[in-house]
Write a protein that holds these residues in place. Structure first.
Motif, mmCIF file in Angstrom:
data_model
loop_
_atom_site.group_PDB
_atom_site.id
_atom_site.type_symbol
_atom_site.label_atom_id
_atom_site.label_comp_id
_atom_site.label_asym_id
_atom_site.label_seq_id
_atom_site.Cartn_x
_atom_site.Cartn_y
_atom_site.Cartn_z
ATOM 1 N N LEU A 1 0.867 -1.171 0.000
ATOM 2 C CA LEU A 1 0.000 0.000 0.000
ATOM 3 C C LEU A 1 0.906 1.224 0.000
ATOM 4 O O LEU A 1 1.335 1.705 1.045
ATOM 5 N N GLY A 2 1.235 1.713 -1.190
ATOM 6 C CA GLY A 2 2.208 2.777 -1.277
ATOM 7 C C GLY A 2 3.588 2.239 -0.950
ATOM 8 O O GLY A 2 4.022 1.224 -1.492
ATOM 9 N N ARG A 3 4.272 2.886 0.007
ATOM 10 C CA ARG A 3 5.602 2.434 0.418
ATOM 11 C C ARG A 3 5.541 1.592 1.682
ATOM 12 O O ARG A 3 6.558 1.368 2.346
ATOM 13 N N SER A 4 4.359 1.126 2.006
ATOM 14 C CA SER A 4 4.201 0.343 3.230
ATOM 15 C C SER A 4 3.673 -1.050 2.900
ATOM 16 O O SER A 4 2.724 -1.207 2.128
ATOM 17 N N GLY A 5 4.281 -2.075 3.498
ATOM 18 C CA GLY A 5 3.795 -3.446 3.352
ATOM 19 C C GLY A 5 4.300 -4.115 2.090
ATOM 20 O O GLY A 5 5.340 -3.780 1.523
ATOM 21 N N GLY A 6 3.529 -5.082 1.629
ATOM 22 C CA GLY A 6 3.917 -5.896 0.483
ATOM 23 C C GLY A 6 4.452 -7.241 0.938
ATOM 24 O O GLY A 6 5.319 -7.312 1.817
ATOM 25 N N LEU A 7 3.903 -8.329 0.377
ATOM 26 C CA LEU A 7 4.272 -9.681 0.800
ATOM 27 C C LEU A 7 4.640 -10.544 -0.397
ATOM 28 O O LEU A 7 4.063 -10.405 -1.480
ATOM 29 N N LEU A 8 5.573 -11.456 -0.175
ATOM 30 C CA LEU A 8 5.972 -12.422 -1.190
ATOM 31 C C LEU A 8 6.218 -13.762 -0.529
ATOM 32 O O LEU A 8 6.951 -13.847 0.456
ATOM 33 N N SER A 9 5.572 -14.804 -1.055
ATOM 34 C CA SER A 9 5.810 -16.173 -0.586
ATOM 35 C C SER A 9 6.278 -17.013 -1.765
ATOM 36 O O SER A 9 5.706 -16.937 -2.852
ATOM 37 N N MET A 10 7.335 -17.812 -1.554
ATOM 38 C CA MET A 10 7.868 -18.690 -2.584
ATOM 39 C C MET A 10 8.103 -20.076 -1.991
ATOM 40 O O MET A 10 8.359 -20.198 -0.789
ATOM 41 N N TRP A 11 8.026 -21.103 -2.836
ATOM 42 C CA TRP A 11 8.198 -22.463 -2.333
ATOM 43 C C TRP A 11 8.753 -23.389 -3.406
ATOM 44 O O TRP A 11 8.636 -23.136 -4.608
ATOM 45 N N ASP A 12 9.356 -24.466 -2.949
ATOM 46 C CA ASP A 12 9.887 -25.514 -3.816
ATOM 47 C C ASP A 12 8.734 -26.424 -4.219
ATOM 48 O O ASP A 12 8.141 -27.100 -3.369
ATOM 49 N N VAL A 13 8.409 -26.451 -5.504
ATOM 50 C CA VAL A 13 7.252 -27.226 -5.976
ATOM 51 C C VAL A 13 7.489 -28.728 -5.871
ATOM 52 O O VAL A 13 6.538 -29.517 -5.955
ATOM 53 N N ASN A 14 8.735 -29.155 -5.714
ATOM 54 C CA ASN A 14 9.020 -30.581 -5.565
ATOM 55 C C ASN A 14 8.713 -31.080 -4.155
ATOM 56 O O ASN A 14 8.628 -32.282 -3.926
#
Length: 306
Positions: free
Chosen positions: A64-77
């Motif tokens: 939200l503007g310059r505040s917050g933001g999320l990223l989730s990543m995972w190994d599909v194997n």
């Protein structure tokens, strides 16, 4: 199988992306949760640069503007995702983690600063927690703490701590205090599921709990010393304030220790309940099998009668 939680305070710079990838490789990460990406357009995130192979999945929530933001990543194997729940303050990934029975639910959280918004966040997460069963792991930047000593160079809010502790207790979670200021948090998941998690928590409490008890004893000793001084003379303003602060900290520590006891009891009940349920069903199924075998043997004996 390791999970990494990391507040990057902006991930648009190339050196931040390289740093995330280096941590991922060094710690053999299978699930990565990043907070404060500070990017309003998810397509602008160099997701590929954060991972060391092509075998990954990801989900992101813009800031939200310059505040917050999320990223989730995972190994599909290792982690097969079948549901993602998004909000401006959390990113919940639900799926099957190789070797762990049932759903594994990983909640990547970036908490608000406002107290009312925090209460709404805890209520929303609690509702989802009740609706979806599985092995839950919540991590991220909650923007709140449970204890005064966890705050460094910032204001401690007792009301915020109370509602955070209340959420943890009602959700039957265990607060694991690890890491530090600007320190990545790595959690290892065992394929033995709840039993191994309980063992890990007990191992952690074995080292953490004695420190808390020792600190409480030291505070009580100092309060007793001040009380003895008060019998012989008037206390200074500094001593009166020290005694008051000591009492407040004792009450606070005892309240949180009580919460920890309740949480461990709930976890133990859940684990023992699962084991007792398995034993009960095993007993009933064994009894049914014996009855079935007895009836089959009786029928065979009747068939062979002249």
């Amino acid at each position: 199988m390791n999970c990494l939680s990391l507040n990057v305070k902006g991930i648009s710079e190339a050196h931040k992306v390289r740093w995330v990838k280096r941590l991922k490789v060094q710690n053999r990460i299978s699930f990565l949760g990043v907070q404060e990406t500070q990017i309003t357009n998810n397509e602008a995130i160099d997701v590929r640069g954060c991972w060391d192979s092509e075998d990954f999945g990801f989900s992101a929530m813009q800031s939200l503007g310059r505040s917050g933001g999320l990223l989730s990543m995972w190994d599909v194997n290792i982690f097969e995702v079948h549901e993602i729940i998004k909000s401006s303050r959390f990113l919940i990934t639900i799926g099957d983690w190789e070797g762990i029975p049932g759903n594994t639910i990983l909640a990547n959280i970036c908490g608000p600063h406002d107290l009312d918004e925090k209460k709404r966040l805890w209520d929303e997460l609690l509702q989802i927690r009740r609706e979806r069963q599985g092995t839950w792991i919540l991590f991220g930047d909650f923007n709140t703490v449970r204890r005064r000593e966890e705050r460094l160079n910032s204001h401690f809010c007792g009301s915020s701590a109370f509602y955070f502790s209340k959420f943890i207790s009602e959700a039957s979670l265990q607060d694991i205090r690890i890491g530090g200021v600007d320190t990545p948090t790595v959690v290892t998941l065992s394929t033995n599921s709840a039993n191994s998690i309980d063992f890990w928590i007990r191992g952690w409490r074995a080292t953490d709990h004695p420190k808390e008890v020792k600190e409480m004893q030291e505070i009580k000793r100092r309060i007793h010393e001040i009380d003895l001084l008060a019998e012989d003379r008037l206390l200074s303003e500094e001593e009166i304030n020290e005694r008051k602060v000591g009492f407040q900290k004792l009450v606070e520590m005892e309240r949180f220790m009580t919460c920890d006891i309740k949480q461990r009891a709930k976890i133990k009940w859940a684990i023992d309940g699962d084991e007792n349920t398995s034993f009960f069903h095993g007993f009933i199924n064994n009894k049914k099998k014996k009855e079935h075998d007895s009836r089959a043997a009786y029928r065979r004996s009747m068939d062979h009668k002249p």
